[in-house]
Design an enzyme around this catalytic site. Structure first.
Site, PDB file in Angstrom:
ATOM      1  N   GLU A 122       0.861  -1.183   0.000  1.00 12.77           N
ATOM      2  CA  GLU A 122       0.000   0.000   0.000  1.00 12.77           C
ATOM      3  C   GLU A 122       0.897   1.233   0.000  1.00 12.77           C
ATOM      4  O   GLU A 122       1.889   1.254   0.732  1.00 12.77           O
ATOM      5  CB  GLU A 122      -0.901   0.027   1.238  1.00 12.77           C
ATOM      6  CG  GLU A 122      -1.914   1.165   1.154  1.00 12.77           C
ATOM      7  CD  GLU A 122      -2.882   1.215   2.359  1.00 12.77           C
ATOM      8  OE1 GLU A 122      -2.695   0.461   3.323  1.00 12.77           O
ATOM      9  OE2 GLU A 122      -3.803   2.023   2.308  1.00 12.77           O
ATOM     10  N   ALA A 255       1.666  -0.237  10.863  1.00  7.14           N
ATOM     11  CA  ALA A 255       1.403  -1.616  10.494  1.00  7.14           C
ATOM     12  C   ALA A 255       0.564  -1.657   9.231  1.00  7.14           C
ATOM     13  O   ALA A 255       0.060  -0.621   8.788  1.00  7.14           O
ATOM     14  CB  ALA A 255       0.665  -2.343  11.618  1.00  7.14           C
ATOM     15  N   GLU A 257      -2.397  -4.035   6.891  1.00 15.83           N
ATOM     16  CA  GLU A 257      -3.475  -5.030   7.007  1.00 15.83           C
ATOM     17  C   GLU A 257      -3.508  -6.068   5.887  1.00 15.83           C
ATOM     18  O   GLU A 257      -4.587  -6.618   5.606  1.00 15.83           O
ATOM     19  CB  GLU A 257      -4.813  -4.277   7.020  1.00 15.83           C
ATOM     20  CG  GLU A 257      -5.231  -3.624   5.678  1.00 15.83           C
ATOM     21  CD  GLU A 257      -4.899  -2.142   5.548  1.00 15.83           C
ATOM     22  OE1 GLU A 257      -3.972  -1.674   6.239  1.00 15.83           O
ATOM     23  OE2 GLU A 257      -5.552  -1.454   4.737  1.00 15.83           O
ATOM     24  N   ASN A 258      -2.381  -6.419   5.259  1.00 17.18           N
ATOM     25  CA  ASN A 258      -2.380  -7.415   4.178  1.00 17.18           C
ATOM     26  C   ASN A 258      -3.249  -8.617   4.542  1.00 17.18           C
ATOM     27  O   ASN A 258      -3.189  -9.105   5.673  1.00 17.18           O
ATOM     28  CB  ASN A 258      -0.959  -7.902   3.928  1.00 17.18           C
ATOM     29  CG  ASN A 258       0.039  -6.778   3.938  1.00 17.18           C
ATOM     30  OD1 ASN A 258      -0.048  -5.880   3.117  1.00 17.18           O
ATOM     31  ND2 ASN A 258       0.961  -6.806   4.889  1.00 17.18           N
ATOM     32  N   GLU A 291      -5.642  -3.202  12.508  1.00 16.14           N
ATOM     33  CA  GLU A 291      -5.288  -4.003  11.327  1.00 16.14           C
ATOM     34  C   GLU A 291      -6.226  -5.195  11.198  1.00 16.14           C
ATOM     35  O   GLU A 291      -6.649  -5.537  10.093  1.00 16.14           O
ATOM     36  CB  GLU A 291      -3.833  -4.476  11.398  1.00 16.14           C
ATOM     37  CG  GLU A 291      -2.798  -3.372  11.603  1.00 16.14           C
ATOM     38  CD  GLU A 291      -2.953  -2.187  10.678  1.00 16.14           C
ATOM     39  OE1 GLU A 291      -3.437  -2.359   9.543  1.00 16.14           O
ATOM     40  OE2 GLU A 291      -2.594  -1.058  11.100  1.00 16.14           O
TER      41      GLU A 291
HETATM   42  N1  PHE Z   1      -3.099   0.898   5.824  1.00 17.85           N
HETATM   43  C1  PHE Z   1      -2.184   0.957   6.932  1.00 17.85           C
HETATM   44  C2  PHE Z   1      -3.060   1.147   8.149  1.00 17.85           C
HETATM   45  O1  PHE Z   1      -3.761   1.786   8.462  1.00 17.85           O
HETATM   46  C3  PHE Z   1      -1.273   2.121   6.940  1.00 17.85           C
HETATM   47  C4  PHE Z   1      -0.210   2.054   5.921  1.00 17.85           C
HETATM   48  C5  PHE Z   1      -0.300   2.834   4.787  1.00 17.85           C
HETATM   49  C6  PHE Z   1       0.876   1.252   6.103  1.00 17.85           C
HETATM   50  C7  PHE Z   1       0.679   2.817   3.831  1.00 17.85           C
HETATM   51  C8  PHE Z   1       1.878   1.246   5.172  1.00 17.85           C
HETATM   52  C9  PHE Z   1       1.775   2.017   4.035  1.00 17.85           C
HETATM   53  O2  PHE Z   1      -3.533   0.747   8.852  1.00 17.85           O
HETATM   54 ZN    ZN Z   2      -5.716   1.535   8.599  1.00 15.09          ZN
END
Ligand code: PHE
Ligand code: ZN
Length: 849
Positions: A122, A255, A257-258, A291
């Site tokens: 992400e 962190a 959330e994969n 997450e």
């Molecule tokens: N989506 C992740 C989170 O909220 C944040 C994130 C964004 C981590 C971009 C890494 C890179 O919870």
């Molecule tokens: Zn998030």
């Protein structure tokens, strides 16, 4: 390197991708300098999309071969991807690329951290792994084969087979590429199990580097609590046979959330009583929950495009806040969240970086993982819930999950669900998503013949690109107290929709005292000159804990402003009113600890600016110190009693009760240290058997100028623990006085353990400097210069972390012209660098605009 010419992407230009993906199959042959990635992707035309060229994203990848339906093709390669002629119907794309994880310092795509391979995709990192339509609305099932001699090989979904030197994973849930993850390393696990309420038996693992096994128990408990909570409160169950969490030391954010394979910054998951503070434990619990909750709000229902980021982030932050309030104290959590919002989101919304919760354009999406998208995004959901009520909120959420499971959705979809579930028209409410800036509410009161009338006026100042603002829907929670302190009208939710609007309360026998914006029912600023006696009255009698805290905060702020501007003495009336709250041992210790906190120096600078004064960071520092000294002197007779009430006899547990006590004890120790030169702190430091007590003592010792010995002891005790050493670095800068902070930070950057390529360590020193208000804003510019030097050094390696830290300069416009000139000069010096990243260039451009 990214393309230098900045390109702006607009929400209004959205178009679906021309193809759908049936499934994806990836094979990784891992090697530090030359990893081979083979992809096999089955495409079929998307009937809903306009005609377009076949374009796949790809950056920093070397294409070795490509074929369509088995026949070799030679695509046209650009720095952003490739274009290729394709058949009219369905076809199978195959490609092999080479990438170099060991030289990937940006920590985006496939990279190495402490000898292990890991990924961060992400928002747009998958394109650094292979050629792919790297956009969230393209969802597919993935099968992944990993070939490596690393002992542990992980990817998303369920295990599908493994053998000597290989493992296969299959993820049955269609997902966008940003949720892809792969980990390979010499890892140890902390295993557990969870049975979902429909009987699915799930294997849980936290994977860590050897030596960290003893720091996983708390994260695992938090995971199980999160899984139960999401079933109980949102009716959402987990949907795979395994859930893996991996801790990595080099990570740009908290962190990720994969799907089925969350990857965590080790600081956001590893904890033991000896090495982590109560605040760390609470934060870890909430990030694990965050997450995990993304599995439904983000993964099963994802975002159509990156402009919709708040769809998953605002909602998931809101959910993790609910979780923490349920597990701990709702009042304390609300106060902490609002304090955070004011410290991080308000400055963003009131300055050049202001943007709507759903932005309409960006150059680099990584720059929009902001307090506005996350925290204000969560506030918007809280307001929606307040407006429709708890039951309708639950109904709307059920409809959201039913209707959009498997979708890449938009804010329009989200609001439609609420309209359908409640019959309400939310078109005006939608402005919370499109209009940037913090609304300010001013209030007029009227009292006549038993009727009390409140008239509110809302104004939002212009923000970049939005000169004119329209009225927003503002839920204003109000309660009324009678002059004897009884509540005569319990909390009522007023719904303001107009620019100016009145609300009448009839049949009252005496003029009431209003408690306005209870629970901070909307993210606005109240512009209201309240007489000090009225605030003191609310501090003593308000039934709403948030507003009780707020009254004390406002009194403290007014008192500090008077000290800064007029050289007034500390306000003893407020101090004594606060003293009565502190002595009330029926009140939660955590709440009392919060009451003892003073407004931040940055907040005072903002208020001074709003009142037409030029904030002087040194004067703000001096006044804050004088106020703390006054509190210490005035409260001296009760410090022993407070310390006694804060004592914990049970074995250490990071729960709300014990943490609250230690927070109160820490606040009392900070006051005590102003009187005894650090004697009590030294004793606590020596006796401490947990990091909360050890660190609060060390902080006091640094502030008292008596930490030379203790800092050495702490260093020798913890030099092999990376996370504790981050604290050692950060604390020295955070607790340094204004004259020394920059020099202390500079000295620490020369320490052999200052591993500046590690984002946690970099932030520990330079981030702490940026947060040390008077130290950063030193009149000679030493703070600005040091930060800029290091941002210049970091940018070529890690654009994301560099760009995010540029926001330290976002409030330049508040200060005197000398400081403004110094800050601008540093920003321009950074901006002038050859090959500056797109991330940093965009941030500086916006900050200076
Ligand atoms: N989506 C992740 C989170 O909220 C944040 C994130 C964004 C981590 C971009 C890494 C890179 O919870
Ligand atoms: Zn998030």
């Amino acid at each position: 390197m990214k393309d230098a010419a900045p390109q702006t992407v607009y929400l209004r230009d959205y178009n679906p991708f021309g193809w759908r993906i049936e499934d994806v199959s990836l094979t990784f042959k891992l090697a530090p300098e030359a990893t081979r990635v083979t992809s096999r992707i089955r495409f079929a035309p998307n009937p809903d999309a306009p005609a377009q060229d076949f374009f796949l994203h790809g950056e920093d990848v070397t294409l070795l071969r490509a074929s369509i339906d088995g026949a070799e093709v030679t695509p046209e390669i650009t720095p952003q991807g490739l274009r290729c002629a394709v058949p009219d119907g369905a076809f199978t794309w195959e490609a092999e690329v080479e990438i170099a994880p060991a030289s990937n310092t940006a920590l985006e795509g496939l990279y190495m951290s402490g000898g292990m391979y890991c990924t961060q995709c992400e928002a747009e990192g998958f394109r650094k792994i292979t050629y792919y339509p790297d956009r969230p609305d393209v969802m597919a099932t993935f099968t992944v084969r990993i070939e490596s001699d690393m002992p542990v090989l992980l990817s998303n979904g369920n295990p599908a087979g493994s053998g000597d030197g290989w493992a296969e994973w299959h993820d049955p849930w269609p997902k966008p590429a940003y949720l892809f993850a792969l980990v390979a390393g010499d890892l140890r696990n902390h295993p557990d199990r969870f049975t979902t309420r429909s009987g699915r038996d799930v294997e849980l693992n936290i994977w860590v580097r050897p030596g960290d096994e003893g720091k996983c128990a708390w994260g695992m408990e938090a995971l199980k609590k999160s899984m139960t909570w999401d079933e109980d409160v949102y009716g959402r169950e987990y949907d795979l046979d395994v859930f893996n969490i991996v801790a990595v030391d080099d990570f740009n954010m908290g962190a990720m959330e994969n799907k089925g394979l969350n990857i965590f910054n080790s600081a956001a998951v590893l904890a033991s009583p000896e090495t982590a503070t109560d605040a760390n434990f609470e934060r870890i619990e909430s990030i694990i929950a965050h997450e995990y909750f993304h599995n439904w709000t983000g993964n099963r229902i994802t975002c159509r495009d990156w402009f919709q980021l708040c769809l998953k982030e605002g909602l998931t932050v809101f959910r993790d806040q609910q979780f923490t309030s349920d597990l701990r104290s709702a009042a304390v959590k609300r106060i902490e969240d609002v304090a955070q919002l004011r410290a991080r989101q308000f400055p963003e919304d009131q300055g050049p970086l202001s943007h709507p919760v759903r932005p309409e354009s960006f150059q680099e999406i990584n720059n929009f993982y902001t307090a506005t998208v996350y925290e204000k995004g969560a506030e918007v959901i809280g307001m929606l819930k307040r407006l429709v009520g708890d039951e309708a909120y639950a109904k709307a959420l059920d409809l959201y999950f039913d209707r959009h499971d498997g979708d890449a959705a938009t804010i329009e979809d989200w609001l439609q669900v609420f309209e359908d579930a409640t019959g309400r028209d939310l078109s005006q409410f939608k402005r919370w998503y499109s209009q940037a800036g913090t609304p300010r509410l001013s209030i007029h009161e009227d009292w006549q013949d038993g009727t009390y009338t409140l008239t509110f006026t809302q104004v939002t100042k212009p923000t970049p690109g939005q000169p004119d603002k329209a009225p927003q829907v503002i839920p204003i929670a109000v309660g009324l107290l009678s002059p004897n302190g009884d509540e005569v009208v319990p909390t009522r939710m007023l719904e303001m929709t107009e620019g100016r609007q009145s609300f009448a309360f009839e049949g009252l026998s005496a003029r009431p005292v209003p408690s306005i914006l209870r629970g901070f029912s909307a993210p606005v600023v109240l512009d209201r000159e309240v007489p000090a006696e009225e605030r003191a009255f609310l501090l003593a009698h308000d039934t709403d804990p948030f507003n009780r805290w707020e009254s004390s905060r406002s009194l403290a702020r007014e008192a500090l402003l008077a000290m800064i501007r007029d050289g007034a003495a500390p306000d003893l009336a407020w101090i004594d009113a606060l003293g009565r709250v502190l002595r009330d041992d029926t009140l939660d210790p955590a709440f009392r600890a919060l009451m003892l906190g003073l407004p931040s120096q940055s907040e005072l600078a903002q208020v001074l600016h709003e009142k037409g004064a030029t904030p002087d960071p040194d004067a703000i520092y001096v006044a804050t110190e004088a106020m703390a000294d006054a509190l210490a002197q005035r409260f001296e007779p009760m410090l022993d009693a407070l310390a006694e009430q804060a004592r914990v006899d049970a074995p250490y547990a990071p729960d709300a009760e014990q943490s609250g006590k230690r927070a109160l004890g820490g606040a009392a120790l900070a006051l005590r240290s102003r009187l005894d030169g650090g004697e009590a702190a030294q004793a606590q430091f020596e006796a401490a058997d947990n990091m909360t007590l050890q660190l609060s003592a060390l902080t006091c010792l640094i502030r008292a100028g008596a930490a030379d010995l203790a800092l050495g002891v702490f260093h020798d005790q913890w030099q092999d623990d990376r996370l504790v050493m981050d604290k050692w670095f950060g604390l020295q800068v955070a607790a340094a006085g204004p004259a020394e902070a920059a020099a202390v930070a500079e000295r620490l950057t020369r320490h052999p353990a200052f591993d500046w390529k590690n984002p946690n360590r970099f932030r520990a020193v330079l981030g702490a400097l940026a947060m040390n208000h008077a130290g950063f804003h030193r009149k000679d510019g030493a703070g600005y210069r040091l930060l800029a030097d290091w941002l210049i050094k970091l940018d070529p390696l890690n654009p994301q972390t560099t760009a995010r830290m540029c926001s330290a300069f976002q409030t330049w416009w508040r200060y005197d012209s000398d400081r403004q000139a110094l800050m601008k000069a540093e920003l321009e010096r950074i901006a002038a660098r050859d090959g500056l990243s797109r991330d940093t260039a965009e941030m500086i451009g916006r900050i200076l605009s």
